[in-house]
Design a protein around this motif. Structure first.
Motif, mmCIF file in Angstrom:
data_model
loop_
_atom_site.group_PDB
_atom_site.id
_atom_site.type_symbol
_atom_site.label_atom_id
_atom_site.label_comp_id
_atom_site.label_asym_id
_atom_site.label_seq_id
_atom_site.Cartn_x
_atom_site.Cartn_y
_atom_site.Cartn_z
ATOM 1 N N LEU A 1 60.468 4.734 9.526
ATOM 2 C CA LEU A 1 59.386 4.889 9.207
ATOM 3 C C LEU A 1 58.960 3.456 9.941
ATOM 4 C CD1 LEU A 1 60.571 5.916 5.619
ATOM 5 C CD2 LEU A 1 59.565 6.748 7.225
ATOM 6 N N PRO A 2 57.339 2.928 9.047
ATOM 7 C CA PRO A 2 56.956 1.881 9.079
ATOM 8 C C PRO A 2 57.911 0.607 8.605
ATOM 9 C CG PRO A 2 55.105 3.091 7.730
ATOM 10 C CD PRO A 2 57.029 3.901 8.053
ATOM 11 N N ARG A 3 56.832 -0.668 9.422
ATOM 12 C CA ARG A 3 57.724 -1.271 8.215
ATOM 13 C C ARG A 3 56.354 -1.873 7.001
ATOM 14 N NH1 ARG A 3 58.088 -6.752 12.552
ATOM 15 N NH2 ARG A 3 57.030 -5.011 13.742
ATOM 16 N N ARG A 4 57.014 -2.409 6.526
ATOM 17 C CA ARG A 4 56.223 -3.149 5.274
ATOM 18 C C ARG A 4 54.861 -3.901 5.207
ATOM 19 N NH1 ARG A 4 56.133 -7.817 1.694
ATOM 20 N NH2 ARG A 4 55.042 -7.331 -0.343
ATOM 21 N N VAL A 5 55.352 -4.818 6.195
ATOM 22 C CA VAL A 5 54.270 -5.338 7.387
ATOM 23 C C VAL A 5 53.159 -4.886 8.042
ATOM 24 C CG1 VAL A 5 55.370 -6.529 9.041
ATOM 25 C CG2 VAL A 5 53.248 -7.889 8.110
ATOM 26 N N GLU A 6 53.253 -3.997 9.023
ATOM 27 C CA GLU A 6 52.420 -2.895 9.639
ATOM 28 C C GLU A 6 51.977 -2.674 9.142
ATOM 29 O OE1 GLU A 6 55.295 -1.849 13.296
ATOM 30 O OE2 GLU A 6 55.381 -0.785 11.427
ATOM 31 N N VAL A 7 52.144 -1.623 7.680
ATOM 32 C CA VAL A 7 51.214 -0.944 6.403
ATOM 33 C C VAL A 7 50.200 -2.331 5.513
ATOM 34 C CG1 VAL A 7 51.463 -0.270 4.793
ATOM 35 C CG2 VAL A 7 52.678 0.903 5.866
ATOM 36 N N LEU A 8 51.158 -3.655 5.613
ATOM 37 C CA LEU A 8 50.107 -4.418 4.896
ATOM 38 C C LEU A 8 48.642 -4.660 6.148
ATOM 39 C CD1 LEU A 8 52.552 -6.616 3.104
ATOM 40 C CD2 LEU A 8 50.806 -4.782 2.358
ATOM 41 N N ALA A 9 49.102 -4.789 7.520
ATOM 42 C CA ALA A 9 48.662 -4.678 8.548
ATOM 43 C C ALA A 9 47.559 -3.883 8.938
ATOM 44 C CB ALA A 9 49.498 -4.980 9.658
ATOM 45 N N GLY A 10 47.686 -2.765 8.373
ATOM 46 C CA GLY A 10 46.941 -1.803 8.457
ATOM 47 C C GLY A 10 45.943 -2.003 7.292
ATOM 48 N N LEU A 11 46.326 -2.707 6.088
ATOM 49 C CA LEU A 11 45.317 -2.719 5.569
ATOM 50 C C LEU A 11 44.410 -3.769 5.241
ATOM 51 C CD1 LEU A 11 44.692 -1.970 2.122
ATOM 52 C CD2 LEU A 11 46.509 -4.224 1.445
ATOM 53 N N SER A 12 44.819 -4.682 5.834
ATOM 54 C CA SER A 12 43.194 -5.803 6.549
ATOM 55 C C SER A 12 42.783 -5.290 7.444
ATOM 56 C CB SER A 12 44.418 -6.928 6.875
ATOM 57 O OG SER A 12 44.942 -6.332 8.487
ATOM 58 N N VAL A 13 43.068 -4.523 8.453
ATOM 59 C CA VAL A 13 41.945 -4.160 8.922
ATOM 60 C C VAL A 13 41.131 -3.070 8.215
ATOM 61 C CG1 VAL A 13 41.605 -2.362 10.996
ATOM 62 C CG2 VAL A 13 43.262 -3.734 11.100
ATOM 63 N N ALA A 14 41.232 -2.863 7.062
ATOM 64 C CA ALA A 14 40.863 -1.569 5.932
ATOM 65 C C ALA A 14 39.331 -3.322 5.391
ATOM 66 C CB ALA A 14 41.287 -1.308 5.830
ATOM 67 N N ILE A 15 40.232 -4.195 5.386
ATOM 68 C CA ILE A 15 39.431 -5.338 5.427
ATOM 69 C C ILE A 15 38.453 -5.716 5.969
ATOM 70 C CG2 ILE A 15 39.370 -7.037 3.291
ATOM 71 C CD1 ILE A 15 42.394 -6.741 2.260
ATOM 72 N N ASP A 16 39.239 -6.143 6.772
ATOM 73 C CA ASP A 16 38.187 -6.028 7.652
ATOM 74 C C ASP A 16 36.811 -5.324 7.688
ATOM 75 O OD1 ASP A 16 39.768 -7.811 9.375
ATOM 76 O OD2 ASP A 16 40.395 -7.041 10.225
ATOM 77 N N LEU A 17 37.058 -3.624 7.966
ATOM 78 C CA LEU A 17 35.962 -3.302 7.599
ATOM 79 C C LEU A 17 34.347 -3.820 6.612
ATOM 80 C CD1 LEU A 17 37.405 -0.305 8.029
ATOM 81 C CD2 LEU A 17 36.297 -1.266 9.810
ATOM 82 N N GLY A 18 34.846 -3.486 5.431
ATOM 83 C CA GLY A 18 34.286 -3.693 4.497
ATOM 84 C C GLY A 18 33.737 -5.577 4.031
ATOM 85 N N LEU A 19 34.008 -6.063 4.604
ATOM 86 C CA LEU A 19 33.327 -7.861 5.206
ATOM 87 C C LEU A 19 32.688 -8.093 6.581
ATOM 88 C CD1 LEU A 19 37.026 -9.912 5.076
ATOM 89 C CD2 LEU A 19 35.227 -9.670 3.584
ATOM 90 N N GLY A 20 32.526 -6.779 7.402
ATOM 91 C CA GLY A 20 31.412 -6.086 8.167
ATOM 92 C C GLY A 20 31.523 -6.905 9.614
ATOM 93 N N GLN A 21 33.538 -7.640 9.554
ATOM 94 C CA GLN A 21 34.084 -8.018 11.090
ATOM 95 C C GLN A 21 34.680 -7.293 11.909
ATOM 96 O OE1 GLN A 21 33.158 -11.011 11.118
ATOM 97 N NE2 GLN A 21 31.844 -11.767 9.603
ATOM 98 N N PRO A 22 35.499 -7.665 12.751
ATOM 99 C CA PRO A 22 35.426 -7.028 14.095
ATOM 100 C C PRO A 22 37.134 -6.359 13.155
ATOM 101 C CG PRO A 22 35.051 -8.786 15.351
ATOM 102 C CD PRO A 22 34.243 -9.176 13.614
#
Length: 518
Positions: free
Chosen positions: A10-31
Motif C-alpha cells: 500500500l502507498p505511504r501516506r505522504v505519497e497519497v498527499l503528494a498526489g492530492l497536491s498535484v490535484a490542487i495544482d490543477l485547480g490553480l492552473g499550475q503545472p
C-alpha cells in the motif's frame, strides 16, 4: 498445500498527499508538482531561518496543501470571475494590494462572459467590493482548515492555512492580521509558493525581484532577507525529480498506510473533489457504494472489489482541472468546452498514476466514461479493453449522475435513471450484467437470464486464466489444483457459456469483462 499470494504494497501516506497536491495544482492552473516544489523551497527556507523540527514539519504540509480550499469556492469564483482556474493562475503574477490588484480584479470580472454580464457583475461587486472578496476569502480559509483536518494533517497545519490570504502589512483578508500574528510557518509558505512560480517563469533573478518588491508588504522582511541570501540553493535543480525530492524530505516519510487508513484518506479526497461543484456533493461516496455493492453481487475478487470502491471515490479527481465556468453552464457547451470536459478522466489518471499502490485504482478510475462500443471518452476504448471493474464503475457513475441535479437539468427520478441505464445497455454502451448489478445495488432488482449467472466464482477465475492463454497444467499449478479438476472446471464452464473451444471461451471472457479475473 497453501500458496501465499504476494502481499500488496500500500502507498505511504505522504505519497497519497503528494498526489492530492498535484490535484490542487490543477485547480490553480499550475503545472503538476508546483506545490511539491514549493514545499521543498519552503522547507529549505525554514531550515535557513533556524525553525525547529516541529515548525519545519508544519511548513512542509502547510505549503503542500495551502490551496486545498481553492476548489471549494470555485463556484463562487466562477460567478465573479468566469474562468476560476485562469484567474488563479494569473493572480500569481500580481501583488495582491493597491491599484494594480484592483485593476487585475476589474480586468478579470466575468472573464470569458458577455459584456452585459460583465457590467452586471462589476456593479454587484462595487456595491461592496471588500466585503464580497472578504466573504469569499473567509469561506476559502474555513474550507481549507476543515479539509486539512479531514485528511488528518493536525491542528498546527489547520491553524497555519487559515492565514493564507493575510499580508505582513495587515492589508490582507479575511482578518487584516499583520506581522508576527501570522504564524511563521505561513509567512514562509507564502513566499515559497510565489517564488516557485516566479523562478519557473522568470528565473532566480525574477523570483528575487518579486520577493524584494513585496518585502514588508506581502512578505515578512526577515523571511525575504533569508530568501535572497543565496536564493539559488533553495530551488530544486533542473535534474531533480520534484516528486522524489519532496517525498524524501517529508515528515513521517516512511509512514505506510494500512487498508483502513488508506480508505479513510481516499474517502476524504473524494469528498474534497465533490466540493468543486455544489451539485456533486456526495457523488463520489454514492458511486463508490454502488460500485462496491455491484461488484460483490457479481462475485468479483476481493482485491478488485477494494480497487473498484477506491476508484469510485477518486474517479472525478480530474474534475478539479476544469473550470467551474464550464461545469456550471446551463446551456450547450462549445466544442472547446466539451473538449475540456472530455479531458477530466485523463487528468484523474495523471494524478493517480504517480501514487504507488494505486495503479489498479487509476486503471479503473480513468475509464469511468468509456463505453463498450467505443463511443466513450477520453480514449474511445471498447469492450476487450475494459475489465469487469471498469464496466461496473461506468454503470455506477451513469446511475448516480442521473439521480443528481445538473445545471442543465433537474435530477431524474429513479424510474428515469433505470430507463437511462437500460437504454445504454441495449445500445451496447454499458455492460448489461453490470447495469443489472448496479440497479440491484440501488434497490431496483431485475431478473434476466444470463449465461454467466450460472458460473461459480472458481469458474469465473479459471475462465479469466484461459483467456490469458494459460494451459490446464499452468492453471492447476497457479491454483494448487489437480490438472483433472481444472479440466472438469473448464469443460463445465464451456458448456455453461456455449463455447466449444479455448478461442470461443477467450472471446466470451473479453466481451464480458472477465479476462482479468484470476
Amino acid at each position: 498445500m497453501n500458496v501465499m499470494s504476494p502481499q500488496r504494497v500500500l502507498p505511504r501516506r505522504v505519497e497519497v498527499l503528494a498526489g492530492l497536491s498535484v490535484a490542487i495544482d490543477l485547480g490553480l492552473g499550475q503545472p503538476a508538482e508546483h506545490m511539491l516544489r514549493s514545499a521543498v523551497i519552503a522547507t529549505r527556507l525554514a531550515r535557513r531561518l533556524g525553525l525547529d523540527r516541529s515548525q519545519q514539519d508544519t511548513v512542509y504540509y502547510a505549503t503542500l496543501v495551502m490551496w486545498i480550499g481553492c476548489h471549494a469556492d470555485s463556484a463562487e469564483y466562477a460567478r465573479w470571475f468566469g474562468d476560476d482556474i485562469a484567474v488563479r493562475r494569473d493572480a500569481y503574477l500580481v501583488d495582491w494590494s493597491g491599484l494594480p490588484y484592483l485593476r487585475f480584479l476589474i480586468g478579470n470580472l466575468g472573464r470569458g462572459e458577455s459584456l452585459p454580464h460583465r457590467m452586471k457583475i462589476m456593479a454587484e461587486l462595487f456595491r461592496d467590493s471588500r466585503g464580497a472578496i472578504a466573504a469569499l476569502v473567509h469561506s476559502h480559509c474555513l474550507s481549507a482548515a476543515a479539509l486539512a483536518g479531514h485528511i488528518g494533517l493536525g491542528p498546527d497545519v489547520e491553524q497555519a492555512i487559515t492565514y493564507t490570504f493575510e499580508r505582513f502589512d495587515g492589508g490582507g483578508l479575511p482578518g487584516g492580521v499583520s506581522g508576527v500574528e501570522i504564524p511563521i510557518e505561513m509567512r514562509v509558505a507564502q513566499l515559497a509558493d510565489m517564488a516557485e512560480v516566479h523562478q519557473r517563469t522568470y528565473g532566480v533573478d525574477g523570483a528575487v525581484a518579486m520577493a524584494r518588491s513585496r518585502r514588508g508588504g506581502h512578505f515578512d522582511p526577515d523571511v525575504v532577507d533569508a530568501f535572497v541570501d543565496d536564493p539559488a540553493t533553495l530551488f530544486p535543480a533542473d535534474s531533480d525529480d520534484p516528486w522524489e525530492l519532496a517525498l524524501a524530505i517529508a515528515p513521517d516519510a516512511e509512514l505506510r498506510l494500512d487498508d483502513p487508513g488508506l480508505d479513510h484518506l481516499l474517502l476524504a479526497i473524494g469528498d474534497f473533489v465533490d466540493l468543486k461543484c455544489p451539485f456533486a456533493l456526495g457523488h463520489s461516496r454514492g458511486v463508490s457504494a454502488l460500485a462496491e455493492s455491484a461488484a460483490g453481487h457479481l462475485g468479483v475478487e476481493r482485491s478488485d472489489i477494494d480497487a473498484t470502491r477506491r476508484a469510485g471515490w477518486l474517479h472525478d479527481v480530474g474534475r478539479i482541472g476544469v473550470s467551474n465556468q464550464i461545469w456550471s453552464k446551463a446551456g450547450d457547451l462549445t466544442a472547446a468546452e466539451w473538449e475540456r470536459v472530455r479531458m477530466h478522466p485523463y487528468l484523474t489518471d495523471r494524478v493517480l498514476t504517480r501514487i504507488p499502490g494505486l495503479r489498479d485504482v487509476a486503471r479503473i478510475a480513468r475509464t469511468h466514461h468509456e463505453h463498450l462500443d467505443g463511443t466513450g471518452y477520453p480514449l474511445g476504448l471498447n469492450g476487450p479493453a475494459l475489465g469487469q471493474p471498469e464496466r461496473i464503475l461506468a454503470a455506477a457513475v451513469t446511475y448516480r449522475s442521473a439521480v443528481e441535479p445538473r445545471p442543465y437539468r433537474a435530477a431524474m427520478s429513479t424510474d428515469e435513471a433505470v430507463s437511462r441505464l437500460e437504454r445504454r445497455a441495449h445500445r451496447g454502451e454499458l455492460d448489461a450484467d453490470c447495469v443489472e448489478a448496479v440497479l440491484a445495488a440501488a434497490g431496483h432488482a431485475r431478473t434476466r437470464a444470463r449465461h454467466s449467472d450460472a458460473l461459480t466464482r472458481r469458474e469465473r477465475g479459471i475462465l479469466g486464466l484461459v483467456a490469458r492463454g494459460l494451459s490446464n497444467r499452468d492453471i492447476a499449478s497457479k491454483l494448487v489444483l489437480s490438472e483433472k479438476t481444472v479440466r472438469n472446471h473448464v469443460e463445465r464452464t464451456y458448456t455453461k457459456i456455449g463455447a466449444s473451444n479455448r478461442v470461443g471461451a477467450s472471446l466470451y471472457a473479453l466481451e464480458n469483462g472477465l479476462a482479468g479475473s484470476s
